[in-house]
Design a protein around this motif. Structure first.
Motif, PDB file in Angstrom:
ATOM      1  N   LEU A 102     -34.713 -38.444  30.091  1.00 36.16           N
ATOM      2  CA  LEU A 102     -35.747 -38.856  31.027  1.00 36.16           C
ATOM      3  C   LEU A 102     -35.468 -38.209  32.380  1.00 36.16           C
ATOM      4  O   LEU A 102     -34.344 -38.280  32.884  1.00 36.16           O
ATOM      5  CB  LEU A 102     -35.785 -40.376  31.170  1.00 36.16           C
ATOM      6  CG  LEU A 102     -36.242 -41.178  29.945  1.00 36.16           C
ATOM      7  CD1 LEU A 102     -36.130 -42.667  30.221  1.00 36.16           C
ATOM      8  CD2 LEU A 102     -37.659 -40.813  29.546  1.00 36.16           C
ATOM      9  N   LEU A 103     -36.477 -37.589  32.952  1.00 35.38           N
ATOM     10  CA  LEU A 103     -36.368 -37.028  34.287  1.00 35.38           C
ATOM     11  C   LEU A 103     -37.220 -37.860  35.235  1.00 35.38           C
ATOM     12  O   LEU A 103     -38.404 -38.106  34.965  1.00 35.38           O
ATOM     13  CB  LEU A 103     -36.844 -35.573  34.309  1.00 35.38           C
ATOM     14  CG  LEU A 103     -36.124 -34.596  33.380  1.00 35.38           C
ATOM     15  CD1 LEU A 103     -36.690 -33.200  33.557  1.00 35.38           C
ATOM     16  CD2 LEU A 103     -34.622 -34.614  33.634  1.00 35.38           C
ATOM     17  N   ILE A 104     -36.614 -38.295  36.326  1.00 36.00           N
ATOM     18  CA  ILE A 104     -37.304 -39.141  37.300  1.00 36.00           C
ATOM     19  C   ILE A 104     -37.320 -38.441  38.645  1.00 36.00           C
ATOM     20  O   ILE A 104     -36.271 -38.030  39.159  1.00 36.00           O
ATOM     21  CB  ILE A 104     -36.610 -40.513  37.429  1.00 36.00           C
ATOM     22  CG1 ILE A 104     -36.549 -41.202  36.060  1.00 36.00           C
ATOM     23  CG2 ILE A 104     -37.329 -41.393  38.441  1.00 36.00           C
ATOM     24  CD1 ILE A 104     -35.713 -42.468  36.051  1.00 36.00           C
ATOM     25  N   ALA A 105     -38.513 -38.273  39.204  1.00 36.90           N
ATOM     26  CA  ALA A 105     -38.645 -37.691  40.535  1.00 36.90           C
ATOM     27  C   ALA A 105     -38.408 -38.769  41.579  1.00 36.90           C
ATOM     28  O   ALA A 105     -38.983 -39.856  41.501  1.00 36.90           O
ATOM     29  CB  ALA A 105     -40.030 -37.077  40.717  1.00 36.90           C
ATOM     30  N   ASP A 106     -37.547 -38.474  42.546  1.00 35.45           N
ATOM     31  CA  ASP A 106     -37.237 -39.412  43.624  1.00 35.45           C
ATOM     32  C   ASP A 106     -37.791 -38.818  44.926  1.00 35.45           C
ATOM     33  O   ASP A 106     -37.266 -37.835  45.441  1.00 35.45           O
ATOM     34  CB  ASP A 106     -35.723 -39.599  43.730  1.00 35.45           C
ATOM     35  CG  ASP A 106     -35.330 -40.719  44.678  1.00 35.45           C
ATOM     36  OD1 ASP A 106     -36.000 -40.883  45.711  1.00 35.45           O
ATOM     37  OD2 ASP A 106     -34.353 -41.426  44.385  1.00 35.45           O
ATOM     38  N   TRP A 107     -38.867 -39.406  45.432  1.00 35.09           N
ATOM     39  CA  TRP A 107     -39.503 -38.838  46.623  1.00 35.09           C
ATOM     40  C   TRP A 107     -38.608 -38.958  47.850  1.00 35.09           C
ATOM     41  O   TRP A 107     -38.662 -38.128  48.763  1.00 35.09           O
ATOM     42  CB  TRP A 107     -40.842 -39.510  46.906  1.00 35.09           C
ATOM     43  CG  TRP A 107     -40.747 -40.934  47.388  1.00 35.09           C
ATOM     44  CD1 TRP A 107     -40.820 -42.053  46.630  1.00 35.09           C
ATOM     45  CD2 TRP A 107     -40.545 -41.373  48.735  1.00 35.09           C
ATOM     46  NE1 TRP A 107     -40.655 -43.175  47.407  1.00 35.09           N
ATOM     47  CE2 TRP A 107     -40.493 -42.782  48.705  1.00 35.09           C
ATOM     48  CE3 TRP A 107     -40.403 -40.729  49.954  1.00 35.09           C
ATOM     49  CZ2 TRP A 107     -40.303 -43.543  49.862  1.00 35.09           C
ATOM     50  CZ3 TRP A 107     -40.218 -41.493  51.092  1.00 35.09           C
ATOM     51  CH2 TRP A 107     -40.176 -42.883  51.039  1.00 35.09           C
ATOM     52  N   PHE A 108     -37.724 -39.982  47.866  1.00 36.13           N
ATOM     53  CA  PHE A 108     -36.878 -40.198  49.038  1.00 36.13           C
ATOM     54  C   PHE A 108     -35.900 -39.043  49.235  1.00 36.13           C
ATOM     55  O   PHE A 108     -35.676 -38.569  50.356  1.00 36.13           O
ATOM     56  CB  PHE A 108     -36.131 -41.523  48.903  1.00 36.13           C
ATOM     57  CG  PHE A 108     -35.404 -41.943  50.149  1.00 36.13           C
ATOM     58  CD1 PHE A 108     -36.054 -42.693  51.122  1.00 36.13           C
ATOM     59  CD2 PHE A 108     -34.077 -41.590  50.357  1.00 36.13           C
ATOM     60  CE1 PHE A 108     -35.386 -43.077  52.273  1.00 36.13           C
ATOM     61  CE2 PHE A 108     -33.413 -41.971  51.509  1.00 36.13           C
ATOM     62  CZ  PHE A 108     -34.066 -42.719  52.466  1.00 36.13           C
ATOM     63  N   SER A 109     -35.321 -38.564  48.141  1.00 38.15           N
ATOM     64  CA  SER A 109     -34.331 -37.495  48.229  1.00 38.15           C
ATOM     65  C   SER A 109     -34.898 -36.125  47.893  1.00 38.15           C
ATOM     66  O   SER A 109     -34.210 -35.115  48.026  1.00 38.15           O
ATOM     67  CB  SER A 109     -33.173 -37.779  47.265  1.00 38.15           C
ATOM     68  OG  SER A 109     -33.625 -37.734  45.917  1.00 38.15           O
ATOM     69  N   ALA A 110     -36.179 -36.089  47.449  1.00 38.20           N
ATOM     70  CA  ALA A 110     -36.814 -34.843  46.988  1.00 38.20           C
ATOM     71  C   ALA A 110     -36.014 -34.221  45.852  1.00 38.20           C
ATOM     72  O   ALA A 110     -35.917 -33.007  45.728  1.00 38.20           O
ATOM     73  CB  ALA A 110     -36.980 -33.850  48.130  1.00 38.20           C
ATOM     74  N   GLY A 111     -35.416 -35.075  45.021  1.00 44.35           N
ATOM     75  CA  GLY A 111     -34.593 -34.602  43.916  1.00 44.35           C
ATOM     76  C   GLY A 111     -35.018 -35.194  42.592  1.00 44.35           C
ATOM     77  O   GLY A 111     -35.996 -35.938  42.495  1.00 44.35           O
ATOM     78  N   ILE A 112     -34.262 -34.848  41.543  1.00 51.20           N
ATOM     79  CA  ILE A 112     -34.525 -35.311  40.189  1.00 51.20           C
ATOM     80  C   ILE A 112     -33.304 -36.059  39.673  1.00 51.20           C
ATOM     81  O   ILE A 112     -32.173 -35.607  39.837  1.00 51.20           O
ATOM     82  CB  ILE A 112     -34.831 -34.135  39.244  1.00 51.20           C
ATOM     83  CG1 ILE A 112     -36.013 -33.311  39.761  1.00 51.20           C
ATOM     84  CG2 ILE A 112     -35.093 -34.628  37.823  1.00 51.20           C
ATOM     85  CD1 ILE A 112     -37.334 -34.038  39.759  1.00 51.20           C
ATOM     86  N   VAL A 113     -33.540 -37.206  39.047  1.00 52.09           N
ATOM     87  CA  VAL A 113     -32.490 -37.975  38.393  1.00 52.09           C
ATOM     88  C   VAL A 113     -32.685 -37.838  36.889  1.00 52.09           C
ATOM     89  O   VAL A 113     -33.782 -38.044  36.371  1.00 52.09           O
ATOM     90  CB  VAL A 113     -32.543 -39.457  38.806  1.00 52.09           C
ATOM     91  CG1 VAL A 113     -31.464 -40.248  38.074  1.00 52.09           C
ATOM     92  CG2 VAL A 113     -32.396 -39.602  40.306  1.00 52.09           C
ATOM     93  N   SER A 114     -31.617 -37.467  36.184  1.00 53.64           N
ATOM     94  CA  SER A 114     -31.665 -37.311  34.738  1.00 53.64           C
ATOM     95  C   SER A 114     -30.958 -38.497  34.075  1.00 53.64           C
ATOM     96  O   SER A 114     -29.847 -38.857  34.455  1.00 53.64           O
ATOM     97  CB  SER A 114     -30.979 -35.996  34.335  1.00 53.64           C
ATOM     98  OG  SER A 114     -30.705 -35.980  32.951  1.00 53.64           O
ATOM     99  N   VAL A 115     -31.623 -39.080  33.075  1.00 57.07           N
ATOM    100  CA  VAL A 115     -31.046 -40.194  32.309  1.00 57.07           C
ATOM    101  C   VAL A 115     -31.050 -39.803  30.838  1.00 57.07           C
ATOM    102  O   VAL A 115     -32.113 -39.607  30.239  1.00 57.07           O
ATOM    103  CB  VAL A 115     -31.838 -41.499  32.515  1.00 57.07           C
ATOM    104  CG1 VAL A 115     -31.174 -42.643  31.748  1.00 57.07           C
ATOM    105  CG2 VAL A 115     -31.965 -41.839  33.987  1.00 57.07           C
TER     106      VAL A 115
END
Length: 311
Positions: A102-115
């Motif tokens: 799962l890839l989650i876009a995080d607008w706060f950090s302008a990054g991607i979190v992978s699960v």
């Protein structure tokens, strides 16, 4: 005989089933009338994906993923995601049958979190953009992306292709489209881009662009309704063969287009507050709609997931 006439009359007048004949023929699916369910109300929903026999949901400003049973739709657990502060979109990259990412876009950090699923291990990719608080739109891997995910940066007006380990593979500047929301790949060298927010002269459109980011054609103009207008086309989702769905948020509907942007009808025209995100599950022919209520200021205030089955 009378029963057949009654059923035909129902299909032609049902607001969900109406105006779909061409789409059913071309895309290969038919909505099961009356077969609609919802996951619980809560904070606004910004992503939903099915992995295995579980449904994963992210909500506004919530540092965890809600997990539901696919069959009973009952909550099972929450998965805490370290480093996630502003979840804004979520897609799935399938690595092999028993595992997904799962890839989650995080607008706060302008990054991607992978699960990683099912291990539920979390990896934070480096920032996709240099500016924090940047809106990112995601599209998961499909048969055209060669296993890569597509990240659309609204501020930079770029689409970026990433491999499963966060490696940047390709970057394309999107020309003549302001604030693109999301991009999906529709063939080997073409992409569909949705964009639009606000009053005229702002354009609310879905456009096809080539491999160099140049516009080929568009559907839509300033905000409106009907076959040629959208009101905040927020997300796109591949649907069957040579088709796509459009989350037309302001018009509270889901629109069906061909991959050449020909209008095939309104797939869902009632029962929605404001579709924000879409996930079509090919394996079980099920559509998940992140459906949010919007306040007078245009900001989502609450949300749920609506579930529609096809055959």
């Amino acid at each position: 005989m009378w029963r057949l006439i009654f059923m035909l009359a129902f299909l032609l007048t049902d607001p969900v089933c109406s105006k779909r004949a061409n789409g059913v023929t071309r895309c290969g699916f038919q909505l099961r009338s009356g077969h609609r369910r919802s996951l619980p109300d809560g904070r606004p929903v910004y992503g939903v994906q099915r992995v295995g026999d579980e449904i994963y949901v992210i909500r506004d400003s919530t540092p965890y993923i809600e997990v539901y049973d696919r069959l009973t739709h009952l909550p099972k657990r929450n998965v805490t995601v370290g480093g996630m502060r502003g979840p804004y979109d979520m897609v799935k990259m399938t690595q092999y049958p028993a595992a997904s990412q799962l890839l989650i876009a995080d607008w706060f950090s302008a990054g991607i979190v992978s699960v990683q699923i099912p291990q539920e291990t979390v990896t934070v990719w480096s920032s996709v953009e240099n500016t924090a608080a940047t809106v990112l739109g995601l599209a998961g891997s499909n048969r055209y992306t060669e296993g890569m995910a597509i990240v659309t940066s609204s501020a930079a007006r770029k689409l970026k292709k990433f491999g499963g380990r966060g490696n940047l593979v390709e970057e394309i500047s999107i020309q003549d489209i302001s604030s693109p929301r999301q991009t999906i790949q529709v063939d080997s060298n073409r992409y569909a881009v949705c964009h639009g927010y606000g009053r005229p002269p702002a354009q609310h459109r879905v456009c096809l662009v080539d491999g160099r980011g140049r516009i080929d054609r568009c559907r839509g103009r300033t905000r409106g309704s009907g076959a040629d207008r959208f009101n905040v086309p927020a997300r796109l989702e591949p649907f069957g063969s040579h088709c796509m769905l459009v989350a037309d948020t302001g018009n509270k509907r889901v629109v069906l287009l061909g991959n050449d942007l020909d209008y095939l009808g309104t797939l869902i025209s009632s029962g929605l507050n404001g579709p924000y995100r879409l996930h079509f599950d090919d394996d079980y022919q099920t559509l998940y709609v992140a459906d949010n209520k919007v306040g007078a200021d245009g900001i989502a205030i609450s949300g749920r997931v609506r579930i529609y089955s096809f055959k």
